[in-house]
Design an enzyme around this catalytic site. Structure first.
Site, short mmCIF file in Angstrom:
data_model
loop_
_atom_site.label_atom_id
_atom_site.label_comp_id
_atom_site.label_asym_id
_atom_site.label_seq_id
_atom_site.Cartn_x
_atom_site.Cartn_y
_atom_site.Cartn_z
N HIS A 105 5.25 6.08 11.29
CA HIS A 105 4.73 5.90 9.93
C HIS A 105 3.77 7.09 9.70
CE1 HIS A 105 3.49 4.14 6.27
NE2 HIS A 105 3.07 2.96 6.67
N LYS A 145 26.24 -4.48 -2.14
CA LYS A 145 27.71 -4.41 -2.29
C LYS A 145 28.35 -3.73 -1.09
CE LYS A 145 26.97 -3.54 -7.18
NZ LYS A 145 27.01 -2.41 -8.13
N ARG A 154 11.30 3.86 3.06
CA ARG A 154 10.97 2.91 4.13
C ARG A 154 12.23 2.13 4.45
NH1 ARG A 154 5.86 -1.07 4.49
NH2 ARG A 154 4.95 0.92 5.11
N ARG A 156 0.80 -1.22 0.00
CA ARG A 156 0.00 0.00 0.00
C ARG A 156 0.83 1.27 0.00
NH1 ARG A 156 -2.66 -3.79 1.70
NH2 ARG A 156 -0.70 -4.26 2.70
N THR A 157 1.80 1.36 0.89
CA THR A 157 2.50 2.64 1.04
C THR A 157 3.23 2.99 -0.24
OG1 THR A 157 2.75 2.09 3.36
CG2 THR A 157 4.07 3.92 2.54
N1 CP Z 1 -0.10 0.19 5.76
C1 CP Z 1 1.09 -0.17 5.26
O1 CP Z 1 2.13 0.40 5.61
O2 CP Z 1 1.02 -1.17 4.33
P1 CP Z 1 2.26 -1.70 3.49
O3 CP Z 1 3.22 -2.35 4.44
O4 CP Z 1 1.68 -2.66 2.49
O5 CP Z 1 2.90 -0.52 2.83
#
Ligand code: CP
Length: 303
Positions: free
Chosen positions: A129, A80, A101, A51-52
């Site tokens: 987040h 590497k 991320r 999703r993110t």
């Molecule tokens: N909600 C969320 O962070 O989903 P993902 O891990 O799929 O990005």
């Protein structure tokens, strides 16, 4: 102009939150706007995501920006031995913004200090987040009509679940929130967040079950037990199915109550809940596109 980053939800003020809510509603009404024409955004995902990453990339596409990056760091020079410092320095020269991320807590803040361009934290370990929080807030505002006077039940892995940590901090800026934390002792809300609420005189309650108080909830925020953060697989096995929300449990809930979940879910929401009018998690994920369009536009100063 000084660059803006979004690393912790507290990097934004209440005025920023409200502006994001307003912009997200505008983007929901009119998602395709050429605000990022000739801009390049790097999406650097050192940890898995559906999703993110895809909603950020959809948002960038809808704003007519271009995307570079990776969804799997094993295809980058990290394998590497390249450091995060050098990766970020390099990407700063290629792009106008970074969405990152990373599994290490604090990595996003470090990246923002190294980068000469804005950085958005798309999740750093069990820490924060913030873009998820803003889409959660947009979902709460849309379904409850306000961000004030909301009774939120946070259920499941409150120890490692970064989304509940960010959401708690942001909602504390609004009038009269009440938090009910439902978790087994092993996954309880960390003390630092409880101290934070105490310092602001905000009410919170801790439980191990919630069926007897479910009628009080405006929002039930379910979370997945974060398998990837456990060092001992036996400890994960003990708690992995600790809460499973089923349709029959929703009989005494407020008609306006909505169930949120950042997703992915494993077993914590039974599929029989999906058809319930209380289920909102798939729409919540769609709200992520509009909210991320709003966040990017706000940070880039293009709206
Ligand atoms: N909600 C969320 O962070 O989903 P993902 O891990 O799929 O990005």
């Amino acid at each position: 102009m000084e660059k803006r980053d979004l690393i912790s939800i507290t990097d934004f003020s209440k005025a920023d939150y409200l502006r994001i809510m307003e912009l997200a509603a505008e983007f929901e009404a009119n998602p395709n706007q050429e605000l990022l024409k000739n801009k390049v955004v790097a999406t650097l995902f050192f940890e898995p995501s559906t999703r993110t990453r895809l909603s950020f990339e959809t948002a960038i596409n809808r704003l007519s920006g271009r995307i570079i990056g990776f969804s799997d760091s094993s295809s980058s020079s990290v394998v590497k031995g390249e450091t995060l410092h050098d990766t970020i320095r390099m990407v700063s020269n290629y792009a106008d913004m970074i969405v990152m991320r990373h599994p290490l807590e604090g990595s996003a803040r470090y990246a923002s200090e190294v980068a000469s361009i804005p950085v958005i934290n798309a999740g750093d370990g069990a820490n924060q987040h913030p873009s998820q929080t803003l889409l959660d807030m947009y979902s709460i505002k849309k379904t409850q009509g306000s961000l004030d006077n909301i009774n939120i039940f946070m259920v499941g892995d409150l120890k490692y679940g970064r989304t509940v940590h960010s959401l708690l901090m942001a909602m504390s800026e609004f009038e009269n929130p009440i938090f009910n934390f439902i978790a087994p002792p092993e996954l309880a809300m960390p003390d630092e967040y409880k101290r934070f609420l105490k310092s602001k005189n905000i009410r919170y309650f801790e439980h191990t079950q919630f069926t007897d108080i479910i009628s009080e909830a405006d929002i039930i925020y379910m979370t997945r037990v974060q398998k990837e953060r456990f060092t001992d697989p036996i400890e994960y096995e003990k708690v992995k199915n600790v809460y499973i929300l089923k349709k029959k449990m929703l009989k005494n809930t407020k008609p306006t109550m909505k169930i949120l979940h950042p997703l992915p879910r494993v077993n914590e929401i039974h599929p029989d809940v999906d058809a319930s009018p209380h289920a909102y998690y798939f729409t919540q994920a769609l709200n992520g596109v509009f909210t991320r369009e709003a966040i990017i536009s706000h940070i880039m100063g293009v709206k």
